[in-house]
Design a protein around this motif. Structure first.
Motif, PDB file in Angstrom:
ATOM      1  N   THR A   1     -97.604  -3.868  40.136  1.00 15.42           N
ATOM      2  CA  THR A   1     -96.968  -2.623  40.579  1.00 15.42           C
ATOM      3  C   THR A   1     -95.637  -2.422  39.863  1.00 15.42           C
ATOM      4  N   ILE A   2     -95.159  -3.440  39.170  1.00 13.20           N
ATOM      5  CA  ILE A   2     -94.079  -3.279  38.197  1.00 13.20           C
ATOM      6  C   ILE A   2     -94.773  -3.230  36.848  1.00 13.20           C
ATOM      7  N   ARG A   3     -94.641  -2.116  36.138  1.00  9.35           N
ATOM      8  CA  ARG A   3     -95.418  -1.935  34.915  1.00  9.35           C
ATOM      9  C   ARG A   3     -94.682  -1.057  33.915  1.00  9.35           C
ATOM     10  N   HIS A   4     -95.204  -1.084  32.691  1.00 13.37           N
ATOM     11  CA  HIS A   4     -94.689  -0.233  31.620  1.00 13.37           C
ATOM     12  C   HIS A   4     -94.977   1.216  31.998  1.00 13.37           C
ATOM     13  N   ASP A   5     -94.006   2.099  31.794  1.00 16.09           N
ATOM     14  CA  ASP A   5     -94.186   3.494  32.214  1.00 16.09           C
ATOM     15  C   ASP A   5     -94.766   4.399  31.141  1.00 16.09           C
ATOM     16  N   GLY A   6     -95.085   3.851  29.960  1.00 15.86           N
ATOM     17  CA  GLY A   6     -95.639   4.662  28.878  1.00 15.86           C
ATOM     18  C   GLY A   6     -94.591   5.318  28.017  1.00 15.86           C
TER      19      GLY A   6
ATOM     20  N   VAL B   1     -89.760   0.699  32.350  1.00 17.46           N
ATOM     21  CA  VAL B   1     -90.536   0.028  33.394  1.00 17.46           C
ATOM     22  C   VAL B   1     -90.482   0.893  34.644  1.00 17.46           C
ATOM     23  N   THR B   2     -91.611   1.006  35.333  1.00 13.24           N
ATOM     24  CA  THR B   2     -91.667   1.770  36.570  1.00 13.24           C
ATOM     25  C   THR B   2     -92.144   0.876  37.706  1.00 13.24           C
ATOM     26  N   ASP B   3     -91.856   1.288  38.921  1.00 12.44           N
ATOM     27  CA  ASP B   3     -92.203   0.519  40.111  1.00 12.44           C
ATOM     28  C   ASP B   3     -93.081   1.407  40.999  1.00 12.44           C
ATOM     29  N   ASP B   4     -94.361   1.062  41.107  1.00 11.55           N
ATOM     30  CA  ASP B   4     -95.277   1.842  41.938  1.00 11.55           C
ATOM     31  C   ASP B   4     -94.958   1.734  43.423  1.00 11.55           C
ATOM     32  N   LEU B   5     -94.174   0.729  43.798  1.00 12.70           N
ATOM     33  CA  LEU B   5     -93.812   0.527  45.202  1.00 12.70           C
ATOM     34  C   LEU B   5     -92.337   0.840  45.435  1.00 12.70           C
ATOM     35  N   ALA B   6     -91.814   1.801  44.722  1.00 18.27           N
ATOM     36  CA  ALA B   6     -90.389   2.124  44.834  1.00 18.27           C
ATOM     37  C   ALA B   6     -90.022   2.693  46.202  1.00 18.27           C
ATOM     38  N   THR B   7     -91.002   3.176  46.924  1.00 23.87           N
ATOM     39  CA  THR B   7     -90.768   3.776  48.246  1.00 23.87           C
ATOM     40  C   THR B   7     -91.866   3.319  49.210  1.00 23.87           C
ATOM     41  N   PRO B   8     -91.646   3.453  50.518  1.00 25.68           N
ATOM     42  CA  PRO B   8     -92.735   3.172  51.461  1.00 25.68           C
ATOM     43  C   PRO B   8     -93.967   4.045  51.202  1.00 25.68           C
ATOM     44  N   GLU B   9     -93.751   5.276  50.738  1.00 29.77           N
ATOM     45  CA  GLU B   9     -94.888   6.152  50.427  1.00 29.77           C
ATOM     46  C   GLU B   9     -95.727   5.579  49.283  1.00 29.77           C
ATOM     47  N   GLY B  10     -95.042   4.997  48.310  1.00 31.31           N
ATOM     48  CA  GLY B  10     -95.756   4.349  47.212  1.00 31.31           C
ATOM     49  C   GLY B  10     -96.598   3.188  47.709  1.00 31.31           C
ATOM     50  N   LEU B  11     -96.054   2.406  48.643  1.00 29.48           N
ATOM     51  CA  LEU B  11     -96.816   1.294  49.226  1.00 29.48           C
ATOM     52  C   LEU B  11     -98.017   1.829  49.997  1.00 29.48           C
ATOM     53  N   THR B  12     -97.826   2.904  50.744  1.00 28.65           N
ATOM     54  CA  THR B  12     -98.940   3.499  51.495  1.00 28.65           C
ATOM     55  C   THR B  12    -100.081   3.863  50.556  1.00 28.65           C
ATOM     56  N   SER B  13     -99.773   4.549  49.464  1.00 30.64           N
ATOM     57  CA  SER B  13    -100.804   4.950  48.498  1.00 30.64           C
ATOM     58  C   SER B  13    -101.488   3.742  47.882  1.00 30.64           C
ATOM     59  N   TRP B  14    -100.697   2.719  47.541  1.00 30.11           N
ATOM     60  CA  TRP B  14    -101.238   1.520  46.899  1.00 30.11           C
ATOM     61  C   TRP B  14    -102.209   0.807  47.830  1.00 30.11           C
TER      62      TRP B  14
ATOM     63  N   HIS C   1     -90.151  -3.540  52.875  1.00 27.82           N
ATOM     64  CA  HIS C   1     -89.243  -4.642  52.518  1.00 27.82           C
ATOM     65  C   HIS C   1     -89.989  -5.976  52.421  1.00 27.82           C
ATOM     66  N   GLN C   2     -90.915  -6.210  53.344  1.00 28.24           N
ATOM     67  CA  GLN C   2     -91.672  -7.466  53.322  1.00 28.24           C
ATOM     68  C   GLN C   2     -92.534  -7.572  52.063  1.00 28.24           C
ATOM     69  N   VAL C   3     -93.192  -6.485  51.700  1.00 24.86           N
ATOM     70  CA  VAL C   3     -94.069  -6.523  50.520  1.00 24.86           C
ATOM     71  C   VAL C   3     -93.246  -6.658  49.244  1.00 24.86           C
ATOM     72  N   ILE C   4     -92.115  -5.977  49.161  1.00 19.50           N
ATOM     73  CA  ILE C   4     -91.252  -6.104  47.973  1.00 19.50           C
ATOM     74  C   ILE C   4     -90.736  -7.539  47.843  1.00 19.50           C
ATOM     75  N   SER C   5     -90.361  -8.150  48.957  1.00 18.21           N
ATOM     76  CA  SER C   5     -89.903  -9.540  48.946  1.00 18.21           C
ATOM     77  C   SER C   5     -91.022 -10.474  48.496  1.00 18.21           C
ATOM     78  N   LEU C   6     -92.224 -10.233  49.000  1.00 20.74           N
ATOM     79  CA  LEU C   6     -93.375 -11.051  48.612  1.00 20.74           C
ATOM     80  C   LEU C   6     -93.713 -10.844  47.138  1.00 20.74           C
ATOM     81  N   ARG C   7     -93.607  -9.612  46.662  1.00 19.44           N
ATOM     82  CA  ARG C   7     -93.891  -9.354  45.247  1.00 19.44           C
ATOM     83  C   ARG C   7     -92.943 -10.141  44.348  1.00 19.44           C
TER      84      ARG C   7
END
Length: 200
Positions: free
Chosen positions: A12-17, A21-34, A57-63
């Motif tokens: 979910t941390i990846r090259h943005d093209g 670098v972009t973060d697909d989990l930058a927000t709780p909404e991003g986590l919901t979609s993922w 916060h828990q998922v970001i910490s685990l990541r």
């Protein structure tokens, strides 16, 4: 395979093209979609999942812990350049994964001593709490690091890529074909540049 959820989480941390670098989990909404996009592996509950701030916060910490452990798994190769400068101490990364995994009735514990491969030890919990997203992802991390795929974990070396992947065949160097194409183009450019006389 469920254990590859750990790679999905790390990716979910990846090259943005565009060179960044972009973060697909930058927000709780991003986590919901993922999470909802992975209901086939997480279970039907994931289709109804809506992340709140504590989940996020828990998922970001685990990541962060998962990426630290993947960086260790690829040694002596280099870690992903996305976060090589901010990896956690090994003990802290293992503790985060084990603490998250402990949110379910049977608890796998990751053990990784200096000169031995990682291994999994499972213990029972007397008063099990409800399973959570972070527990599922932590277990996937433990399964990946203690399972048959660990020797094949690699950090992609293509220019600007920051992903980890499991090598699928002996000659695989990159996480996906587009990274291979980008690496070949970069090599071609360097060769051409080095062969072209400098303007005087």
């Amino acid at each position: 395979m469920v254990e590859l959820l750990a790679l999905d989480l790390a990716s979910t941390i990846r090259h943005d093209g565009n060179g960044g670098v972009t973060d697909d989990l930058a927000t709780p909404e991003g986590l919901t979609s993922w999470v909802r996009a992975r209901s086939d592996r997480l279970g039907s509950w994931a289709t109804r999942f809506t992340a709140d701030d504590p989940d996020w916060h828990q998922v970001i910490s685990l990541r962060q812990a998962t990426r630290t452990l993947l960086a260790r798994a690829v040694r002596p190769g280099p870690p992903s350049p996305a976060d090589a400068h901010r990896l956690l101490p090994l003990d802290e990364a293992i503790n985060r994964v084990n603490t998250a995994a402990a949110q379910v009735p049977t608890v796998p514990h990751l053990q990784w001593l200096d000169d031995s491969p990682p291994r999994q030890r499972v213990t029972a919990v007397t008063a099990p709490p409800t399973p959570t997203l972070t527990a599922t992802l932590a277990r996937a991390t433990i399964d990946l690091l203690t399972g048959p795929h660990r020797p094949d974990i690699r950090a992609c070396t293509a220019p600007r890529c920051v992903r980890y992947f499991v090598k699928g065949h002996g000659r695989q160097e990159f996480c996906k074909p587009s990274c291979g194409n980008r690496a070949r183009a970069a090599r071609h450019y360097r060769r051409h540049r080095d062969q072209t006389p400098a303007d005087t």
